[in-house]
Motif scaffolding. Structure first.
Motif, PDB file in Angstrom:
ATOM      1  N   ASP A   1     -31.382  19.179 -10.290  1.00 40.45           N
ATOM      2  CA  ASP A   1     -31.227  18.164 -11.447  1.00 40.45           C
ATOM      3  C   ASP A   1     -31.806  19.046 -12.570  1.00 40.45           C
ATOM      4  O   ASP A   1     -32.447  19.928 -12.826  1.00 40.45           O
ATOM      5  CB  ASP A   1     -31.811  16.758 -11.153  1.00 40.45           C
ATOM      6  CG  ASP A   1     -33.483  17.001 -11.081  1.00 40.45           C
ATOM      7  OD1 ASP A   1     -34.018  17.803 -11.330  1.00 40.45           O
ATOM      8  OD2 ASP A   1     -33.926  15.947 -10.421  1.00 40.45           O
ATOM      9  N   ASP A   2     -31.848  18.172 -13.762  1.00 36.59           N
ATOM     10  CA  ASP A   2     -32.135  18.545 -15.268  1.00 36.59           C
ATOM     11  C   ASP A   2     -33.727  18.697 -15.216  1.00 36.59           C
ATOM     12  O   ASP A   2     -34.284  19.447 -16.176  1.00 36.59           O
ATOM     13  CB  ASP A   2     -31.551  17.925 -16.182  1.00 36.59           C
ATOM     14  CG  ASP A   2     -32.051  16.372 -16.294  1.00 36.59           C
ATOM     15  OD1 ASP A   2     -32.885  15.898 -15.501  1.00 36.59           O
ATOM     16  OD2 ASP A   2     -31.574  15.623 -17.160  1.00 36.59           O
ATOM     17  N   ALA A   3     -34.487  18.426 -14.225  1.00 38.02           N
ATOM     18  CA  ALA A   3     -36.035  18.485 -14.004  1.00 38.02           C
ATOM     19  C   ALA A   3     -36.110  19.558 -13.318  1.00 38.02           C
ATOM     20  O   ALA A   3     -37.409  19.836 -13.127  1.00 38.02           O
ATOM     21  CB  ALA A   3     -36.536  17.185 -13.705  1.00 38.02           C
ATOM     22  N   GLY A   4     -35.263  20.249 -12.657  1.00 36.17           N
ATOM     23  CA  GLY A   4     -35.707  21.597 -11.734  1.00 36.17           C
ATOM     24  C   GLY A   4     -36.072  21.453 -10.368  1.00 36.17           C
ATOM     25  O   GLY A   4     -36.205  21.974  -9.704  1.00 36.17           O
TER      26      GLY A   4
ATOM     27  N   GLU B   1     -25.486  17.838 -11.361  1.00 38.01           N
ATOM     28  CA  GLU B   1     -25.727  18.645 -10.130  1.00 38.01           C
ATOM     29  C   GLU B   1     -25.618  20.268 -10.462  1.00 38.01           C
ATOM     30  O   GLU B   1     -24.401  20.753 -10.432  1.00 38.01           O
ATOM     31  CB  GLU B   1     -24.942  18.428  -8.964  1.00 38.01           C
ATOM     32  CG  GLU B   1     -25.081  17.112  -8.362  1.00 38.01           C
ATOM     33  CD  GLU B   1     -24.204  16.577  -7.155  1.00 38.01           C
ATOM     34  OE1 GLU B   1     -23.148  17.444  -6.666  1.00 38.01           O
ATOM     35  OE2 GLU B   1     -24.403  15.713  -6.628  1.00 38.01           O
ATOM     36  N   LEU B   2     -26.787  20.606 -11.451  1.00 34.25           N
ATOM     37  CA  LEU B   2     -26.725  21.936 -11.823  1.00 34.25           C
ATOM     38  C   LEU B   2     -26.746  22.882 -10.784  1.00 34.25           C
ATOM     39  O   LEU B   2     -27.274  22.958  -9.708  1.00 34.25           O
ATOM     40  CB  LEU B   2     -27.625  21.956 -12.863  1.00 34.25           C
ATOM     41  CG  LEU B   2     -27.837  20.976 -13.996  1.00 34.25           C
ATOM     42  CD1 LEU B   2     -29.024  20.925 -14.826  1.00 34.25           C
ATOM     43  CD2 LEU B   2     -26.515  20.925 -14.725  1.00 34.25           C
ATOM     44  N   ASP B   3     -26.104  24.262 -11.161  1.00 41.59           N
ATOM     45  CA  ASP B   3     -26.269  25.495 -10.456  1.00 41.59           C
ATOM     46  C   ASP B   3     -25.671  25.143  -8.974  1.00 41.59           C
ATOM     47  O   ASP B   3     -26.127  25.790  -7.955  1.00 41.59           O
ATOM     48  CB  ASP B   3     -27.599  26.237 -10.167  1.00 41.59           C
ATOM     49  CG  ASP B   3     -27.796  26.976 -11.631  1.00 41.59           C
ATOM     50  OD1 ASP B   3     -27.192  27.385 -12.273  1.00 41.59           O
ATOM     51  OD2 ASP B   3     -29.174  26.814 -11.887  1.00 41.59           O
TER      52      ASP B   3
ATOM     53  N   ILE C   1     -35.366  19.899  -1.318  1.00 41.27           N
ATOM     54  CA  ILE C   1     -35.859  21.188  -0.950  1.00 41.27           C
ATOM     55  C   ILE C   1     -36.785  21.905  -1.865  1.00 41.27           C
ATOM     56  O   ILE C   1     -36.509  21.619  -3.325  1.00 41.27           O
ATOM     57  CB  ILE C   1     -34.712  22.128  -0.443  1.00 41.27           C
ATOM     58  CG1 ILE C   1     -33.639  22.466  -1.572  1.00 41.27           C
ATOM     59  CG2 ILE C   1     -34.121  21.715   0.655  1.00 41.27           C
ATOM     60  CD1 ILE C   1     -32.616  23.503  -1.317  1.00 41.27           C
ATOM     61  N   LYS C   2     -37.640  22.913  -1.708  1.00 42.34           N
ATOM     62  CA  LYS C   2     -38.006  23.476  -2.638  1.00 42.34           C
ATOM     63  C   LYS C   2     -37.243  24.872  -2.831  1.00 42.34           C
ATOM     64  O   LYS C   2     -36.381  25.276  -1.907  1.00 42.34           O
ATOM     65  CB  LYS C   2     -39.436  24.290  -2.010  1.00 42.34           C
ATOM     66  CG  LYS C   2     -40.530  23.206  -1.685  1.00 42.34           C
ATOM     67  CD  LYS C   2     -41.615  23.823  -0.872  1.00 42.34           C
ATOM     68  CE  LYS C   2     -42.591  22.912  -0.341  1.00 42.34           C
ATOM     69  NZ  LYS C   2     -43.794  23.601   0.676  1.00 42.34           N
TER      70      LYS C   2
END
Length: 159
Positions: A99-102, A72-74, A133-134
């Motif tokens: 995630d790591d795919a953005g 769970e990035l950022d 979410i976007k």
């Protein structure tokens, strides 16, 4: 439960005011994303249910948090007191991460906490739902780390 030398204020029985302090301290700790430091807020024999995962003991809690924050990035979290009685606190919370795919998510949840006399948590029961979410829908925009005091909470954000 905890060893007598381990203490973490505020201590139960909690008032509304001390429960709010405890909730904010927990939020600040989790926003640090320092699994070793965060795990010290729990008894050595802490028991968690996090989604469908069962965690037993501080070492497992630290390993869980390490895995969590690698995925769970950022990560940015806001917690809010829901209810308090004696040595128990209920909170609701939301956090945003990608995630790591953005792909961005807002995760909503509720936790029930139970504390020992030294202010360490020995039971943590969490129910969490992830909502895609976007990036443009994000509401948590402070720099990584502690949420600034002037940043709106969940109620102010309509969450």
């Amino acid at each position: 439960m905890s060893e007598p030398t381990e203490r973490r204020a505020p201590f139960p029985p909690f008032t509304r005011e001390t429960a709010i302090q405890k909730v904010r301290l927990a939020e600040d700790g989790w926003n640090s994303r320092d699994a070793a430091k965060v795990s010290l807020a729990y008894t050595p024999d802490t028991q968690w249910r996090n989604r469908a995962e069962f965690i037993n003991g501080r070492a497992e809690a630290e390993a869980f948090l390490t895995r969590k924050w690698r995925k769970e990035l950022d990560y940015r979290l806001i917690k809010e007191l829901w209810a308090v009685e004696a040595n128990r606190i209920a909170v609701r919370y939301a956090y945003e991460w990608h995630d790591d795919a953005g792909n961005w998510f807002r995760s909503y949840g509720n936790e029930n906490w139970e504390f020992d006399d030294n202010g360490l948590m020995f039971n943590r029961y969490a129910c969490i739902n992830d909502m895609p979410i976007k990036e443009s829908e994000r509401k948590f925009h402070w720099p990584l780390g502690r949420r600034p005091d002037d940043h709106p909470g969940l109620s102010e954000l309509g969450l």
